[in-house]
Enzyme design. Structure first.
Site, PDB file in Angstrom:
ATOM      1  N   HIS A 114      46.961  -6.652 -33.256  1.00 49.99           N
ATOM      2  CA  HIS A 114      47.894  -7.028 -34.309  1.00 49.99           C
ATOM      3  C   HIS A 114      48.250  -5.920 -35.275  1.00 49.99           C
ATOM      4  CE1 HIS A 114      47.505 -11.154 -32.755  1.00 49.99           C
ATOM      5  NE2 HIS A 114      48.794 -11.039 -32.972  1.00 49.99           N
ATOM      6  N   GLU A 157      52.378 -16.769 -20.281  1.00 42.65           N
ATOM      7  CA  GLU A 157      51.512 -15.651 -20.660  1.00 42.65           C
ATOM      8  C   GLU A 157      50.142 -15.741 -20.000  1.00 42.65           C
ATOM      9  OE1 GLU A 157      51.005 -15.510 -24.928  1.00 42.65           O
ATOM     10  OE2 GLU A 157      50.905 -17.678 -25.116  1.00 42.65           O
ATOM     11  N   ASP A 163      49.876 -11.052 -23.623  1.00 44.63           N
ATOM     12  CA  ASP A 163      48.753 -11.780 -23.034  1.00 44.63           C
ATOM     13  C   ASP A 163      48.826 -11.770 -21.516  1.00 44.63           C
ATOM     14  OD1 ASP A 163      46.932 -12.677 -25.017  1.00 44.63           O
ATOM     15  OD2 ASP A 163      48.527 -13.931 -25.826  1.00 44.63           O
ATOM     16  N   CYS A 184      59.190 -12.002 -24.960  1.00 41.71           N
ATOM     17  CA  CYS A 184      58.894 -11.794 -26.374  1.00 41.71           C
ATOM     18  C   CYS A 184      57.628 -10.973 -26.588  1.00 41.71           C
ATOM     19  CB  CYS A 184      58.803 -13.125 -27.113  1.00 41.71           C
ATOM     20  SG  CYS A 184      57.461 -14.151 -26.532  1.00 41.71           S
TER      21      CYS A 184
HETATM   22  C1  PEP Z   1      52.345 -12.290 -26.108  1.00 40.99           C
HETATM   23  O1  PEP Z   1      51.232 -12.666 -25.772  1.00 40.99           O
HETATM   24  O2  PEP Z   1      53.053 -11.530 -25.421  1.00 40.99           O
HETATM   25  C2  PEP Z   1      52.942 -12.725 -27.375  1.00 40.99           C
HETATM   26  C3  PEP Z   1      54.189 -12.450 -27.662  1.00 40.99           C
HETATM   27  O3  PEP Z   1      52.158 -13.408 -28.241  1.00 40.99           O
HETATM   28  P1  PEP Z   1      51.004 -12.790 -29.172  1.00 40.99           P
HETATM   29  O4  PEP Z   1      51.125 -11.291 -29.117  1.00 40.99           O
HETATM   30  O5  PEP Z   1      51.224 -13.341 -30.514  1.00 40.99           O
HETATM   31  O6  PEP Z   1      49.770 -13.301 -28.514  1.00 40.99           O
HETATM   32 MG    MG Z   2      50.318 -14.385 -26.673  1.00 39.92          MG
END
Ligand code: PEP
Ligand code: MG
Length: 757
Positions: A365, A606, A630, A677
């Site tokens: 993050h 994912e 993910d 995404c």
């Molecule tokens: C992902 O897993 O690609 C995603 C967009 O969600 P996060 O990064 O919030 O897990």
């Molecule tokens: Mg994710």
């Protein structure tokens, strides 16, 4: 033995420089193995020599002066084979080379083991014995274990100074030092390090230079006084319940603090120029170590008391310091073992030029946030001596994942030029803001942004975002100390939906668990990424889920731009159950007379099972959105936050590309749009491949948007398809990246993949 091992490793890890680390190693290992000599040779790849860097037993004057050419001597046999060598009489070995200066004629028995860190040989750890004898199997095993454990700490210490031409440890100047990590967010940052660390953790305290020695001493003595007061109060409070003997324990505690040696030592270190917290850390560690080395177990345990006292004084120092705002340098480079969202948020944005985290990977993050904020970052720089970085001049290359410490004038001016060109590039890309993301052969690919902070909204609009492709609702949950209520949530979602209307906004339902904990909803699991996260939690807690769903639907009244997205789906039954709850939330609002309309519902793909059932999922919902962060983690079995395996984490892995391609085909077979995404959508190189696959939209960090638009406006879908078919046939991610980067450079877009024009 385990205890000895642990203690040596701890001591080495807290050494202040390479020289000290090495001298601890040779002294302690010699002692633990009852050997006659212990030495460390470090590999100097520039000079192609193994340099004797420390010894306990050989002639100390030989340190730094004696070295063996690579390939020469039994030390090289160990280095070349990268395996232990155990000899009863070293001089009998055909590759033995006698070095008179070391005084080694007296020694026969030889055991050498390689010191290897991240597949690279750092050096060789050697023990010698006067008598002719082979070392026993358990001794070999001990030295191998020792070396494997020491390698990390040694790499750390080496990054602080390395070997200077004379072969001496350069101490801790860091001049010209370079540490490699992972590219977290693109860009170049030149500035001054500000180390941040968790409070009340003595070992995490960095060194910090001071100008006002007297003020620092007063602050320290005040903190000591506060702790003494605390101890006295406890004693008084417990005097009714404890015997005089037991109460004496508190006196002993108080005495430790008033003992001249502890307080004077700290003051001495402050006078030498370190701030009180750093001086306290070193003094407490030094004192605790003396106790830890004692044979008597009662006395050994006193080390814990000393550390506890140290922590208490630190807390007092920190609570006094907290009243003043931290003096963020003009051009702050935030550095930490682990950097959290709140640490980032505390720095005034105009001062923050880069972020360096010793842990984490591209999709953790901190990297995602840094990209969202357009701040260059390097993550997973685990060899960076974080505690020694405060106030140092740094250059952060967020393209290559590299940190330069106290860079030379030449490096600095080269990077200043690159940073200037970078700024020109970004300014140039602003011209694309109002142009569509359309390929030269007329394919429109809407570009959305990933968001989670209200403050992103205006920047996103200013950068020409056509909607929000992923709103991570867990961020508003994370910055509170309880679940936000329905009306509170409605207001947050309304703000986002309104700001973007009529553009689409995809609100993802709560995705906590895994690496996104909520402090007020602790989950303790051995395997959090395979555990209770995302939709698994919300389906188990319909009372939380329904509140969120109602807040989302209610927030969209009159706007008609809401789309809902379900995270972490691995079973079709989860989709069916979630749909039932969405319908219930909708009904409840309608029954209350709210004018809501049913939003489009999507599922994040994912998890590998969702890839294989993508068509069945697509049949049930209105759209699919691929979460490549993910998906990469689960397909490659690589923890997205673990810097040790981060080199294996790459969304361009042909297996990941195949999976994404299959999902696009499955979604389209059901007539449903498929977007991406995950962070890969913001990687210009990956965007070309996604265009080739025919994805319907890309959602990315706002800072990536202009670059991706630029690349899309230069590649026809036809060309992207050709590149994709070659990429899918590649054997590994590196080959895919190289192939794509060459294609970008050929098109004159080289500046998208490296610093400068
Ligand atoms: C992902 O897993 O690609 C995603 C967009 O969600 P996060 O990064 O919030 O897990
Ligand atoms: Mg994710």
């Amino acid at each position: 033995m385990l205890d000895v091992l642990r203690r040596i490793v701890q001591e080495v890890a807290s050494a202040r420089n390479l020289e000290q680390a090495l001298s601890i190693i040779v002294k302690r290992v010699k002692q633990a193995m009852a050997a006659d000599v212990c030495s460390v040779y470090l590999a100097d790849y520039a000079q192609r020599r193994h340099v004797l860097m420390a010894t306990d037993g050989l002639n100390p004057a030989a340190v730094g002066r004696v070295s063996l050419a690579m390939g020469e001597g039994v030390v090289s046999v160990v280095a070349d084979a990268a395996e232990p060598l155990n000899l009863d009489n070293a001089p009998d070995h055909p590759r033995y080379r006698f070095v008179a200066e070391t005084g080694e004629e007296y020694y026969h028995g030889f055991l050498g083991v390689p010191i290897i860190h991240h597949r690279k040989l750092l050096g060789v750890l050697v023990v010698r014995q006067r008598e002719r004898r082979k070392f026993a199997e358990d001794e070999v095993a001990f030295l191998v274990t020792m070396s494997a454990q020491l390698a990390g700490a040694l790499a750390h210490a080496e990054a602080s100074g390395g070997i200077n031409p004379a072969g001496q440890a350069a101490g801790a100047t860091f001049d010209g030092g370079v540490v490699d990590g992972l590219a977290g967010a693109p860009g170049v940052g030149i500035g001054t390090a500000m180390v941040i660390y968790p409070p009340a953790d003595l070992d995490a305290v960095p060194d910090r230079k001071i100008t006002d020695v007297d003020a620092e001493i007063i602050a320290f003595k005040t903190a000591v006084g506060m702790v003494q007061g605390e101890i006295q109060t406890w004693g008084e409070r417990l005097s009714l319940h404890l015997s005089a003997e037991e109460l004496a324990l508190f006196d002993a505690y108080g005495l430790m603090l008033s003992s001249g040696s502890l307080v004077d030592k700290v003051v001495e270190r402050i006078r030498a120029g370190n701030w009180a917290s750093g001086a306290l850390r070193d003094t407490i560690n030094e004192h605790a170590r003396v106790f830890e080395d004692m044979d008597e177990s009662y006395l050994r345990e006193r080390a814990g008391d000393i550390r506890d006292l140290g922590r208490r004084v630190l807390v007092c120092l920190q609570s006094a310091g907290r009243r003043k705002a931290p003096p963020y340098p003009e051009r702050t480079i935030l550095v930490g073992e682990e950097i959290t969202a709140t640490m980032l948020a505390e720095v005034p944005r105009e001062r923050l030029v880069a972020v360096v985290s010793a842990s984490g990977s591209r999709s953790s993050h901190v990297a995602i946030l840094a990209r969202a904020m357009g701040v260059p970052s390097v993550v997973g720089a685990d060899d960076l001596p974080v505690g020694r970085m405060d106030g140092r001049a740094l250059i952060v290359d967020g393209y290559r994942g590299r940190v330069y410490m106290n860079p030379s004038e030449a490096v600095r001016s080269e990077y200043t030029r690159l940073a200037r060109e970078e700024a020109e590039l970004v300014a140039g890309l602003q011209g694309l803001r109002d142009l569509p993301a359309e390929t030269p052969d007329g394919v429109r690919l809407p570009l959305y942004v990933n968001s989670g902070l209200i403050s992103d909204v205006s920047t996103s609009l200013a950068n020409g975002a056509e909607g929000i492709g992923l709103y991570r609702t867990e961020f508003p949950f994370m910055i509170r100390d309880r679940f936000p209520g329905e009306e509170e949530q409605r207001r947050i979602y309304r703000q986002v939906l309104e700001a973007f209307a009529p553009r689409p906004v995809v609100l993802r339902t709560l995705d906590v668990g895994g690496d996104k904990p909520l402090s007020y909803f602790p989950i303790s699991e051995d395997n959090p990424f395979l555990g209770w996260r995302g939709i698994r939690i919300t389906l188990d807690h319909p009372e939380i889920f329904l509140v969120q769903l109602r807040a989302m639907l209610h927030a969209s009244v009159g706007l008609a731009n809401l789309r809902l997205l379900l995270p972490m789906v691995s079973q079709l039954a989860e989709v069916d159950e979630a749909k039932r709850l969405v319908e219930r939330a909708y009904r409840e609002l309608i029954d209350k007379g709210e004018n809501v309309i049913m939003p489009a519902l999507g599922v994040m793909v994912e998890v590998p099972s969702a890839v294989y059932q993508a068509e069945a999922i697509a049949r049930r919902v209105d759209f699919l959105s691929i979460g490549s962060n993910d998906l990469t983690q689960y397909l490659l079995a690589v923890d997205r936050n673990n810097s040790r395996v981060a080199g294996l984490y790459d969304a361009l892995h042909p297996a990941v590309l195949q999976a994404i391609n299959n999902v696009v085909v499955a979604g389209h077979a059901q007539g449903k749009p498929v977007g991406i995404c995950g962070e890969m959508a913001g990687d210009p190189v990956a965007a070309v491949l996604l265009l080739g696959m025919g994805v319907d939209n890309l959602s990315m960090s706002v800072a990536s948007l202009p670059r991706v638009k630029w690349v899309l406006r230069n590649f026809t879908q036809q060309r992207a398809r050709e590149l994709l078919s070659i990429a899918l046939a590649c054997e590994g991610a590196d080959a895919v990246r190289l192939h794509l980067e060459c294609a970008l450079v050929e098109m004159g877009l080289g500046s998208l993949v490296r610093a400068g024009k």
